[in-house]
Design an enzyme around this catalytic site. Structure first.
Site, mmCIF file in Angstrom:
data_model
loop_
_atom_site.group_PDB
_atom_site.id
_atom_site.type_symbol
_atom_site.label_atom_id
_atom_site.label_comp_id
_atom_site.label_asym_id
_atom_site.label_seq_id
_atom_site.Cartn_x
_atom_site.Cartn_y
_atom_site.Cartn_z
ATOM 1 N N ASN A 10 0.870 -1.172 0.000
ATOM 2 C CA ASN A 10 0.000 0.000 0.000
ATOM 3 C C ASN A 10 0.906 1.222 0.000
ATOM 4 O O ASN A 10 1.367 1.677 1.039
ATOM 5 C CB ASN A 10 -0.898 -0.032 1.240
ATOM 6 C CG ASN A 10 -1.863 1.142 1.280
ATOM 7 O OD1 ASN A 10 -1.756 2.079 0.490
ATOM 8 N ND2 ASN A 10 -2.782 1.100 2.217
ATOM 9 N N ARG A 74 -2.405 -1.978 -3.691
ATOM 10 C CA ARG A 74 -3.582 -1.138 -3.532
ATOM 11 C C ARG A 74 -3.431 0.060 -4.476
ATOM 12 O O ARG A 74 -2.426 0.758 -4.460
ATOM 13 C CB ARG A 74 -3.672 -0.629 -2.100
ATOM 14 C CG ARG A 74 -4.808 0.356 -1.945
ATOM 15 C CD ARG A 74 -4.851 0.942 -0.563
ATOM 16 N NE ARG A 74 -5.990 1.841 -0.454
ATOM 17 C CZ ARG A 74 -5.962 3.004 0.172
ATOM 18 N NH1 ARG A 74 -4.844 3.424 0.743
ATOM 19 N NH2 ARG A 74 -7.032 3.749 0.228
ATOM 20 N N HIS A 163 -12.452 3.503 -0.499
ATOM 21 C CA HIS A 163 -12.497 2.510 0.587
ATOM 22 C C HIS A 163 -13.211 1.228 0.130
ATOM 23 O O HIS A 163 -13.727 0.473 0.957
ATOM 24 C CB HIS A 163 -13.268 3.034 1.826
ATOM 25 C CG HIS A 163 -12.615 4.158 2.555
ATOM 26 N ND1 HIS A 163 -13.352 5.186 3.104
ATOM 27 C CD2 HIS A 163 -11.324 4.411 2.853
ATOM 28 C CE1 HIS A 163 -12.529 6.038 3.706
ATOM 29 N NE2 HIS A 163 -11.300 5.584 3.566
ATOM 30 N N ARG A 224 -11.146 16.348 6.480
ATOM 31 C CA ARG A 224 -11.914 16.728 5.292
ATOM 32 C C ARG A 224 -13.328 17.144 5.681
ATOM 33 O O ARG A 224 -13.944 16.540 6.564
ATOM 34 C CB ARG A 224 -12.007 15.569 4.302
ATOM 35 C CG ARG A 224 -10.684 15.152 3.719
ATOM 36 C CD ARG A 224 -10.888 14.068 2.638
ATOM 37 N NE ARG A 224 -9.654 13.350 2.429
ATOM 38 C CZ ARG A 224 -9.521 12.024 2.529
ATOM 39 N NH1 ARG A 224 -10.566 11.266 2.788
ATOM 40 N NH2 ARG A 224 -8.357 11.465 2.336
ATOM 41 N N GLU A 367 -8.172 -4.631 5.058
ATOM 42 C CA GLU A 367 -7.958 -4.361 3.631
ATOM 43 C C GLU A 367 -6.827 -5.206 3.062
ATOM 44 O O GLU A 367 -6.884 -5.626 1.907
ATOM 45 C CB GLU A 367 -7.704 -2.854 3.432
ATOM 46 C CG GLU A 367 -8.966 -2.047 3.732
ATOM 47 C CD GLU A 367 -8.745 -0.551 3.867
ATOM 48 O OE1 GLU A 367 -8.955 0.161 2.877
ATOM 49 O OE2 GLU A 367 -8.366 -0.093 4.956
#
Ligand code: AMP
Length: 381
Positions: A10, A74, A163, A224, A367
């Site tokens: 990742n 990823r 996601h 965010r 993940e």
């Protein structure tokens, strides 16, 4: 002996995470993290990837190891082109590079990870697993913004969602936990980490998600803003004299919980709330208000909800967020069990009351396992 190990890489904007998984026995022989790329001893992503390769080699598990079946990467943005895990070729790398304008922070780092890994082991199958792929099943009614169609299509402006590996993993795990058939299960997944997104999943198929063209849309996140009136951008430019880059930084890096109260860590916010800190309380209230709106919206989108699943850092650990998000929703068939909700555990668990029509669960996301599983399935096929 068939190789059974998958290295998951990742390669993010400022860090590289890796995990080596053995698909034969479920073990994870190695994992690690190279952080602060560009700030100190690790000048760039190429150096970071070489450090990962060195660390693995020192432990006798280098990229040249015969047990290694594949590398799973990823990749954040797959655009409309990539809707499945994809075996990496030169053309695939070029296409991922072509998507850089849609994900300028993430895709370049992902591409570097792929290139270095391919240089180190050119003969090894490498697979790209896209964060957007799981959401590619969204109907046009959910995926399109209500703007001029020609302009939207010319600039690839549509809702992609992110996601995806987490939403896919968690929604499948929910069916297992509840002992239900995935095809018959309607689920709302709330992935609440530093980045946060919700999705509505009908029988294992994503029908809506809260992130859009970029990960900025939707829920209130650590830094965010999530949803806002797009005219705020014009207002800040015209009245505030801010540049596009300044607005971008404001909304992505200085907003959300951080912008509201100065902290983006929910633990710290909880601690401050305990001291009666009003700014922290208000940040929490705004965060929860948005979350409840999405629970209501996705209940209407799905028509019938069987399960609500909390995952990621906040979702897995904050009983206070879960309680506030679902308080008073017995009219929607949602009822938490106060004791189950506050029990601390690292395992997948049901936290709804016996009488709740909608099952509520906490499921730790994984993940890396999802990327490894998809990668291994593809290379073995
Ligand atoms: P993630 O992006 O999934 O790694 O989640 C990171 C976020 O999880 C952090 O910013 C924290 O706000 C939150 N978090 C982690 N542990 C806890 C906890 N025990 N209670 C509340 N929030 C937590």
């Amino acid at each position: 002996m068939n190789p059974t190990r998958v290295l998951v890489l990742n390669s993010g904007s400022s860090s590289v995470k890796y995990q080596l998984l053995d698909m034969a026995d479920g073990s994870r022989p190695a994992s690690g993290l190279v952080e602060r790329i560009g700030e100190g001893p690790v000048p760039d992503h190429t150096a970071a990837l070489r450090q990962v390769a060195d660390e693995l080699r020192e432990r006798g598990m280098g990229l040249d190891s015969p047990e290694l079946a594949a590398v799973g990467h990823r990749v954040v943005h797959g655009g409309t082109k990539f809707t499945e895990p994809t075996l990496i070729t030169d053309e695939v790398v070029a296409s991922i590079e072509g998507l850089v304008p849609l994900a300028p922070l993430h895709n370049p780092a992902n591409v570097t990870g792929i290139k270095v890994a391919r240089e180190l082991r050119p003969d090894l199958p490498q697979v790209a697993v896209f964060d957007t792929a799981f959401h590619s099943t969204m109907p046009e009614s959910a995926a399109r913004y209500a703007i001029d169609v020609e302009t939207a299509d010319r600039y690839d402006v549509r809702r992609y969602g992110f996601h995806g590996t987490s939403h896919a993993y968690v929604s499948r795990a929910a069916a297992g936990l509840l002992d239900r058939d995935l095809a018959g299960l309607n689920t709302i997944v709330l992935h609440l980490g530093n980045g946060a997104s919700a999705s509505a999943i009908e029988g294992g198929v994503c029908v809506d998600t809260s992130m859009g063209l970029t990960p900025l849309e939707g829920l209130v996140m650590g830094t965010r803003s999530g949803d806002l009136d797009p005219a705020i951008v014009f207002h800040l430019a015209r009245v505030g004299g801010m540049s596009m880059d300044e607005v971008d930084t404001l909304l992505n890096k200085k907003s959300g919980l951080l912008g509201l109260c100065g902290d983006n860590d929910m633990r710290e916010i909880g601690r401050r709330m305990g001291e009666g800190d009003r700014a922290a309380e208000l940040a929490f209230e705004i965060y929860i208000h948005r979350l409840r709106k999405y629970v209501g919206a996705y209940t209407a989108v799905l028509g019938r909800v069987d399960a609500i699943v909390f995952t990621a850092g906040v979702g897995e650990n904050s009983a206070a967020v879960r309680e506030a998000a679902l308080r008073g929703l017995t009219g929607l068939g949602i009822e938490l069990d106060g004791v189950r909700n506050t029990l601390r555990s690292g395992s997948a668990r049901i936290i709804s009351a016996q009488s709740s029509r909608v099952a509520v669960a906490v499921i730790p996301t994984d993940e890396e396992l999802e990327i490894a599983t998809q990668t291994y399935a593809l290379v073995r096929a």
